[in-house]
Design a protein around this motif. Structure first.
Motif, short mmCIF file in Angstrom:
data_model
loop_
_atom_site.label_atom_id
_atom_site.label_comp_id
_atom_site.label_asym_id
_atom_site.label_seq_id
_atom_site.Cartn_x
_atom_site.Cartn_y
_atom_site.Cartn_z
N GLN A 121 62.35 71.53 -9.03
CA GLN A 121 61.10 72.13 -8.90
C GLN A 121 59.81 71.01 -8.83
OE1 GLN A 121 59.97 74.52 -12.33
NE2 GLN A 121 58.74 75.76 -11.48
N LYS A 122 59.78 69.97 -9.71
CA LYS A 122 58.95 68.97 -9.48
C LYS A 122 58.91 68.23 -8.47
CE LYS A 122 56.96 69.30 -13.67
NZ LYS A 122 55.45 69.49 -13.73
N MET A 123 60.28 67.91 -7.67
CA MET A 123 60.26 67.26 -6.55
C MET A 123 59.63 68.30 -5.64
SD MET A 123 64.08 65.32 -6.55
CE MET A 123 64.85 66.53 -6.30
N ALA A 124 59.98 69.43 -5.45
CA ALA A 124 59.43 70.35 -4.57
C ALA A 124 57.73 70.37 -4.84
CB ALA A 124 59.94 71.76 -4.64
N GLN A 125 57.24 70.06 -5.83
CA GLN A 125 55.92 70.33 -6.19
C GLN A 125 55.10 69.21 -5.51
OE1 GLN A 125 54.78 70.09 -10.61
NE2 GLN A 125 53.44 71.87 -9.82
N GLU A 126 55.89 67.90 -5.83
CA GLU A 126 55.38 66.57 -5.30
C GLU A 126 55.24 66.69 -3.89
OE1 GLU A 126 53.92 62.80 -5.54
OE2 GLU A 126 54.31 64.29 -7.33
N GLU A 127 56.39 67.20 -3.22
CA GLU A 127 56.48 67.26 -1.75
C GLU A 127 55.42 68.15 -1.16
OE1 GLU A 127 59.56 68.74 1.81
OE2 GLU A 127 60.18 67.93 -0.35
N SER A 128 54.93 69.19 -1.79
CA SER A 128 54.07 69.98 -1.60
C SER A 128 52.72 69.43 -1.55
CB SER A 128 53.88 71.22 -2.38
OG SER A 128 52.79 71.94 -1.96
N TRP A 129 52.48 68.63 -2.63
CA TRP A 129 51.31 67.91 -2.80
C TRP A 129 51.24 66.70 -1.88
CZ3 TRP A 129 51.96 67.06 -8.68
CH2 TRP A 129 51.38 68.18 -9.45
N GLN A 130 52.08 65.95 -1.45
CA GLN A 130 52.16 65.01 -0.46
C GLN A 130 51.79 65.85 0.91
OE1 GLN A 130 55.88 63.09 -0.57
NE2 GLN A 130 55.51 61.97 -2.38
N ARG A 131 52.44 66.88 1.20
CA ARG A 131 52.05 67.47 2.32
C ARG A 131 50.84 67.76 2.62
NH1 ARG A 131 57.34 71.00 2.92
NH2 ARG A 131 56.29 71.69 0.93
N ARG A 132 50.19 68.28 1.56
CA ARG A 132 48.77 68.57 1.58
C ARG A 132 47.87 67.55 1.71
NH1 ARG A 132 48.44 71.59 -3.63
NH2 ARG A 132 50.22 73.02 -3.37
N ALA A 133 48.17 66.35 0.92
CA ALA A 133 47.32 65.25 1.05
C ALA A 133 47.70 64.49 2.57
CB ALA A 133 47.88 64.12 0.10
N PHE A 134 48.76 64.59 3.22
CA PHE A 134 48.93 64.22 4.50
C PHE A 134 48.08 65.28 5.44
CE2 PHE A 134 51.23 64.51 8.53
CZ PHE A 134 51.12 63.20 8.90
N ALA A 135 47.85 66.66 5.36
CA ALA A 135 47.14 67.40 6.19
C ALA A 135 45.73 66.92 6.02
CB ALA A 135 47.66 68.74 5.68
N GLN A 136 45.28 66.86 4.81
CA GLN A 136 43.84 66.53 4.55
C GLN A 136 43.39 65.07 5.17
OE1 GLN A 136 43.48 66.60 0.21
NE2 GLN A 136 42.86 68.81 0.23
N GLU A 137 44.40 64.24 5.16
CA GLU A 137 44.02 62.87 5.78
C GLU A 137 44.06 63.04 7.07
OE1 GLU A 137 43.26 58.81 6.34
OE2 GLU A 137 43.01 60.13 4.49
N ARG A 138 45.05 63.75 7.50
CA ARG A 138 45.17 64.04 9.35
C ARG A 138 43.73 64.76 9.59
NH1 ARG A 138 49.60 67.77 11.92
NH2 ARG A 138 48.70 67.46 14.14
N ARG A 139 43.23 65.64 8.89
CA ARG A 139 41.98 66.26 9.30
C ARG A 139 40.90 65.52 9.25
NH1 ARG A 139 44.65 70.73 6.26
NH2 ARG A 139 43.22 70.09 4.40
N ARG A 140 40.86 64.72 8.38
CA ARG A 140 39.75 63.62 8.31
C ARG A 140 39.62 62.61 9.22
NH1 ARG A 140 39.00 58.58 7.13
NH2 ARG A 140 41.14 58.40 6.51
N GLN A 141 41.02 62.07 9.53
CA GLN A 141 41.10 61.46 10.99
C GLN A 141 40.57 62.22 12.09
OE1 GLN A 141 45.30 60.15 10.89
NE2 GLN A 141 44.74 58.36 9.31
N GLN A 142 40.90 63.42 12.31
CA GLN A 142 40.60 64.05 13.58
C GLN A 142 39.01 64.20 13.51
OE1 GLN A 142 43.17 67.72 12.75
NE2 GLN A 142 44.64 66.54 14.21
#
Length: 191
Positions: A121-142
């Motif tokens: 559960q913690k790993m899935a939560q961390e992965e979800s946070w990383q995906r969100r952070a990656f998506a935010q960074e990608r939107r910022r770069q765009q």
């Protein structure tokens, strides 16, 4: 009629649930006593150790809230207080400690499964946070890329309107001369 007075004796003991650590019903009882003050002392000692993470919360929920390290520390604190209390009441501390250890060993596989679920559960939560952070960074770069493209278009349009660099210099000089004349006119009017 002859009345007899009966003496009522009230005895107290605490019943504490430690199912996560001991399995089954997970119930632990304190020694019975007639002394209310000693029961209140036991509550002050054991209940905070028992309920540091929250009252009436199951082991798996406490695991999610506090984590395995803190939960184990709380158990060891509770266990020591419980053994002290029972041995002070005359119970055999070593025998009681061995029984607690035996019950803990019996439930170790279940705790291990809960810990594995918690880790997943913690790993899935961390992965979800990383995906969100990656998506935010990608939107910022765009957004930055779009802003740079807009700025490039504006710059090209400006250069097209101005023509060559020499023409741009001449146009800027004419604008500066006009501005100077206007400032000089305003100064003359003020005098």
């Amino acid at each position: 009629h002859e009345s007899t007075m009966r003496v009522l004796v009230i005895t107290y003991r605490l019943c504490l649930s430690k199912r996560y650590w001991l399995g089954g019903t997970g119930l632990l009882y304190t020694p019975s006593t007639q002394d209310l003050d000693s029961v209140l002392d036991a509550i002050r000692i054991l209940v905070p150790a028992d309920c540091a993470s929250g009252r009436g919360i199951t082991g798996s929920t406490m695991l999610c809230r506090t984590g395995p390290t803190e939960m184990a520390a709380e158990w060891h604190s509770f266990r020591e207080h419980y053994l002290d209390m029972c041995s002070n009441a005359g119970w055999d501390r070593s025998r009681l400690a061995a029984r607690l250890e035996e019950r803990m060993l019996e439930t170790a596989p279940r705790r291990q499964r809960q810990l594995e679920r918690w880790n997943l559960q913690k790993m899935a939560q961390e992965e979800s946070w990383q995906r969100r952070a990656f998506a935010q960074e990608r939107r910022r770069q765009q957004r930055e890329l779009r802003a740079l493209r807009r700025e490039d278009r504006r710059s090209r349009r400006c250069f097209r309107e101005l023509g060559s660099t020499e023409q741009a210099k001449q146009r800027i000089q004419r604008l500066l001369q006009r501005w100077r004349r206007k400032v000089a006119q305003e100064l003359r009017r003020e005098r």
